[in-house]
Design a protein around this motif. Structure first.
Motif, PDB file in Angstrom:
ATOM      1  N   LYS A 116     -25.407 -10.256   0.177  1.00 12.10           N
ATOM      2  CA  LYS A 116     -26.551 -11.017  -0.977  1.00 12.10           C
ATOM      3  C   LYS A 116     -27.862 -10.224  -1.226  1.00 12.10           C
ATOM      4  O   LYS A 116     -29.010 -10.816  -2.183  1.00 12.10           O
ATOM      5  CB  LYS A 116     -27.539 -11.024   1.148  1.00 12.10           C
ATOM      6  CG  LYS A 116     -28.921 -12.193   1.400  1.00 12.10           C
ATOM      7  CD  LYS A 116     -28.437 -12.581   3.131  1.00 12.10           C
ATOM      8  CE  LYS A 116     -29.837 -11.828   3.836  1.00 12.10           C
ATOM      9  NZ  LYS A 116     -30.476 -11.755   5.013  1.00 12.10           N
ATOM     10  N   ALA A 117     -27.224  -9.106  -0.898  1.00 10.63           N
ATOM     11  CA  ALA A 117     -28.812  -8.093  -1.553  1.00 10.63           C
ATOM     12  C   ALA A 117     -28.666  -8.215  -2.895  1.00 10.63           C
ATOM     13  O   ALA A 117     -29.348  -8.032  -3.637  1.00 10.63           O
ATOM     14  CB  ALA A 117     -28.067  -6.349  -1.323  1.00 10.63           C
ATOM     15  N   PHE A 118     -27.201  -8.240  -3.798  1.00 13.95           N
ATOM     16  CA  PHE A 118     -26.655  -8.071  -4.930  1.00 13.95           C
ATOM     17  C   PHE A 118     -27.464  -9.329  -5.426  1.00 13.95           C
ATOM     18  O   PHE A 118     -28.198  -9.637  -6.813  1.00 13.95           O
ATOM     19  CB  PHE A 118     -25.132  -8.255  -5.203  1.00 13.95           C
ATOM     20  CG  PHE A 118     -24.613  -8.160  -6.964  1.00 13.95           C
ATOM     21  CD1 PHE A 118     -25.082  -7.571  -7.549  1.00 13.95           C
ATOM     22  CD2 PHE A 118     -24.806  -9.652  -6.857  1.00 13.95           C
ATOM     23  CE1 PHE A 118     -24.461  -7.336  -8.885  1.00 13.95           C
ATOM     24  CE2 PHE A 118     -23.687  -9.700  -8.592  1.00 13.95           C
ATOM     25  CZ  PHE A 118     -24.504  -8.718  -9.549  1.00 13.95           C
ATOM     26  N   VAL A 119     -27.650 -10.327  -4.608  1.00 16.05           N
ATOM     27  CA  VAL A 119     -28.230 -11.709  -5.389  1.00 16.05           C
ATOM     28  C   VAL A 119     -29.444 -11.898  -4.992  1.00 16.05           C
ATOM     29  O   VAL A 119     -30.372 -11.897  -6.122  1.00 16.05           O
ATOM     30  CB  VAL A 119     -27.337 -13.251  -4.391  1.00 16.05           C
ATOM     31  CG1 VAL A 119     -28.292 -14.566  -4.646  1.00 16.05           C
ATOM     32  CG2 VAL A 119     -25.832 -13.310  -4.489  1.00 16.05           C
ATOM     33  N   HIS A 120     -30.235 -11.493  -4.131  1.00 18.91           N
ATOM     34  CA  HIS A 120     -31.197 -10.810  -4.395  1.00 18.91           C
ATOM     35  C   HIS A 120     -32.078 -10.545  -5.159  1.00 18.91           C
ATOM     36  O   HIS A 120     -33.041 -10.705  -6.007  1.00 18.91           O
ATOM     37  CB  HIS A 120     -32.049  -9.890  -2.715  1.00 18.91           C
ATOM     38  CG  HIS A 120     -32.487 -11.199  -1.472  1.00 18.91           C
ATOM     39  ND1 HIS A 120     -32.659 -10.983  -0.196  1.00 18.91           N
ATOM     40  CD2 HIS A 120     -32.300 -12.530  -1.674  1.00 18.91           C
ATOM     41  CE1 HIS A 120     -32.525 -11.769   0.282  1.00 18.91           C
ATOM     42  NE2 HIS A 120     -32.719 -13.064  -0.072  1.00 18.91           N
ATOM     43  N   VAL A 121     -31.267  -9.133  -5.354  1.00 16.53           N
ATOM     44  CA  VAL A 121     -32.028  -8.089  -6.816  1.00 16.53           C
ATOM     45  C   VAL A 121     -31.392  -8.594  -8.108  1.00 16.53           C
ATOM     46  O   VAL A 121     -31.815  -8.781  -8.554  1.00 16.53           O
ATOM     47  CB  VAL A 121     -31.311  -6.681  -6.822  1.00 16.53           C
ATOM     48  CG1 VAL A 121     -31.910  -5.701  -7.503  1.00 16.53           C
ATOM     49  CG2 VAL A 121     -31.724  -5.602  -5.267  1.00 16.53           C
ATOM     50  N   THR A 122     -30.720  -9.298  -8.569  1.00 14.26           N
ATOM     51  CA  THR A 122     -30.154  -9.865 -10.212  1.00 14.26           C
ATOM     52  C   THR A 122     -31.686 -10.904  -9.297  1.00 14.26           C
ATOM     53  O   THR A 122     -31.626 -10.974 -11.074  1.00 14.26           O
ATOM     54  CB  THR A 122     -29.098 -10.272  -9.927  1.00 14.26           C
ATOM     55  OG1 THR A 122     -28.417 -11.013  -8.340  1.00 14.26           O
ATOM     56  CG2 THR A 122     -27.881  -8.917 -10.171  1.00 14.26           C
TER      57      THR A 122
END
Ligand code: NAD
Length: 417
Positions: A378-384
Motif C-alpha cells: 500500500k505504501a509503495f503504491v501511494h508513494v509511486t
C-alpha cells in the motif's frame, strides 16, 4: 541555541523543509512539528571487568506525540550524538506516519563501541541506561527497538530491567526481543525482508528481471544481511558487500551461507575466501541493478552520487543520501527507494510485536509476513503514484505523505492550553 545542531540533524531539517514547502505548510505548524518534543541526556557509569568505572553518554529523543506513544531504535555506536539521534527520531516520525502506524518517532543512542565491551559490560551499560530512561519509556509512552550495535539480547535486558522496576513482566516496553519472552516471529528479518520486497516492486516497475539482476550491499549487518537473503530468494546475485572492516567482491555472486559463516567466525566480511577484497569506498560505484546502503547516514554525497552505476538505490539505512546527492540523482535514471519507505518493514513488524504483547496473542510467521507485505504494498503504491502525479522525486513524495499526516494530526488536536 539549537541543541541538535549537527550535519545529520540539519540534513533531516532540510528534507523536512522541502516537503513542507511542497505542502505549503503554514510556518506555525512547521515549527511545531519540526523540533523534537523532548530529549533526555543521561550519564551512564559502568563498572568494567577490570574493576574501573567508566562513564558513557546516552540520550533518548522523542520527536512528536500527536498519534500516541513514540517508537524507535537504540543505537550503540562510538559516534552517536544528540544531533544524530534527533535526526533519526524525526525520520521515524515521517516513516510511521507514511505506513500508517499510530506512533510518533523516537530514537536513543549511547556513544560506545559495543564490539569492545564484554558481554557483562554490555549488560551493565544497557541496564543502567534503561534505568535512567524509565521516567520516559513504557508501553504507552515510548517503545525502544534495536538499531545499529544493538540486538535481541540488548532488548531482553531492557525488558527485564523495566519489568523488575515495575514489579511485573512488561514485554510491551520494547520490541525486537527474543521470541521466548514476547518477541514476534519475523521481527529480526523484517527490515531486510521489507527492503527485498520493495526492491522487487521497483524491479517490476522498471521491468528488471530479478533472476538476472545483481545487487551490492553496503553494511552487512542485520538489515544488509537479511536484504541480501531476501533478494537471493528471487535469484538476484549479490556481487559485493562491505562492513566497517572491509569490502569483498565477486562478479559471479557471493555464496551467502559461506559468507555468514565467515562473518560469525571472524566478526567481519573482510578476508572472505570466496571473493576479492576491494576498497570499501569503491563499493557504491560498482555497476549493479540495485545498490543497498545499509550502514550509516550520509554515505551517498555530492562526491560520489554521480559515480553510482545502479538502476535502483534502495535505502536500507536511515539518511544514507544527502540533499546535495539527491539533487544529482534527480537528474539521473537512478530510481530511489527512500529510507522512510524502504526500511519501514522493521518498525511495521515492531508494531505487530507490540500489538501481540498487549493482547497476549501471538501470530504465525506467515501471518506476520502477509500483514507486513500488505502494508508495504500500500505504501509503495501511494508513494509511486504520488511521485508520478505530482512530478516530484520519490523522497519528496514519501516525505510529503508522512509529514502531511503529522501536520494534520497536530492541527486537529489543537494547542494546549
Ligand atoms: P547493524 O549494527 O546490525 O549493522 C550495521 C553494519 O554496518 C555492520 O556490519 C557494520 O560493520 C557496518 N558498517 C558500519 N560502518 C560502516 C561503513 N562506514 N561502511 C560499511 N559498513 C559499515 O545495524 P542495522 O540494524 O543493520 O542498521 C543498519 C542501518 O539500518 C542503520 O542506518 C539503521 O538505522 C537502519 N535501520 C535498522 C533497522 C533495524 O530493524 N535494525 C530498521 C530500520 C533502519
Amino acid at each position: 541555541m539549537n541543541p541538535y545542531d549537527s550535519p545529520t540533524y540539519n540534513m533531516a531539517c532540510e528534507q523536512f523543509e522541502q516537503a513542507a514547502n511542497f505542502l505549503d505548510l503554514p510556518e506555525e505548524i512547521r515549527k511545531r512539528i519540526k523540533s523534537p518534543k523532548r530529549a533526555l541526556i543521561v550519564n551512564i557509569p559502568v563498572r568494567h571487568d577490570d574493576g574501573s568505572v567508566r562513564n558513557y553518554h546516552g540520550c533518548r529523543v522523542q520527536h512528536h506525540l500527536a498519534f500516541g506513544p513514540t517508537k524507535g531504535g537504540i543505537r550503540y555506536h562510538p559516534d552517536a550524538t544528540l544531533g544524530e539521534v534527533a535526526a533519526l527520531a524525526m525520520w521515524m516520525s515521517w516513516k510511521c506516519a507514511l505506513v500508517g502506524l499510530p506512533y510518533g518517532g523516537a530514537k536513543g543512542g549511547v556513544a560506545c563501541d559495543p564490539k569492545k565491551l564484554s558481554k557483562g559490560e554490555l549488560e551493565r551499560l544497557t541496564r543502567r541506561y534503561t534505568q535512567e530512561l524509565i521516567p520516559i519509556i513504557g508501553p504507552y509512552i515510548d517503545i525502544p527497538a534495536p538499531d545499529m550495535g544493538t540486538d535481541a539480547q540488548v532488548m531482553a535486558w531492557i525488558m527485564d530491567t523495566y519489568s523488575v522496576h515495575m514489579g511485573y513482566s512488561t514485554p510491551g516496553v520494547v520490541t525486537g526481543k527474543p521470541i521466548e519472552i514476547g518477541g514476534s516471529l519475523g521481527r529480526t528479518e523484517a527490515t531486510g525482508r521489507g527492503v527485498g520486497y520493495l526492491i522487487n516492486r521497483a524491479f517490476d516497475l522498471l521491468k528488471i528481471d530479478a533472476a538476472k539482476a545483481t545487487a551490492v550491499v553496503q553494511g552487512f549487518g542485520n538489515v544488509g544481511e537479511h536484504a541480501a537473503f531476501a533478494l537471493a530468494l528471487h535469484g538476484t546475485k549479490i556481487i559485493a558487500v562491505s562492513d566497517s572492516s572491509g569490502a569483498v567482491y565477486n562478479k559471479a555472486g557471493l555464496h551467502l551461507d559461506d559468507l555468514v559463516i565467515h562473518k560469525a567466525d571472524h566478526g567481519t566480511v573482510a578476508g572472505f575466501k570466496g571473493a576479492d577484497a576491494i576498497k570499501p569506498e569503491e563499493i557504491v560505484a560498482l555497476p549493479c541493478d540495485v545498490l543497498v546502503p545499509a550502514a550509516l547516514e550520509r554515505e551517498i554525497t555530492e562526491k560520489n552520487a554521480a559515480r553510482l552505476k545502479c538502476r535502483v538505490l534502495a535505502e536500507g539505512a536511515n539518511g544514507p543520501t544527502t540533499p546535495e546527492a539527491d539533487r544529482i540523482l534527480a537528474n539521473s535514471d537512478v530510481f530511489v527507494l527512500p529510507d522512510i519507505l524502504c526500511n519501514s518493514g522493521g518498525v511495521v513488524v515492531s508494531y505487530f510485536e507490540w500489538v501481540q504483547d498487549l493482547q497476549n496473542f501471538f501470530w504465525s510467521e506467515a501471518e506476520v509476513n502477509d500483514k507486513l507485505y500488505r502494508i508495504l504494498e500500500k505504501a509503495f503504491v501511494h508513494v509511486t503514484q504520488f511521485a508520478k502525479t505530482s512530478q516530484v522525486p520519490m523522497r519528496t513524495a514519501a516525505m510529503a505523505l508522512g509529514v502531511s499526516k503529522v501536520a494534520k494530526a497536530a492541527a486537529q488536536r489543537g494547542l494546549f492550553p
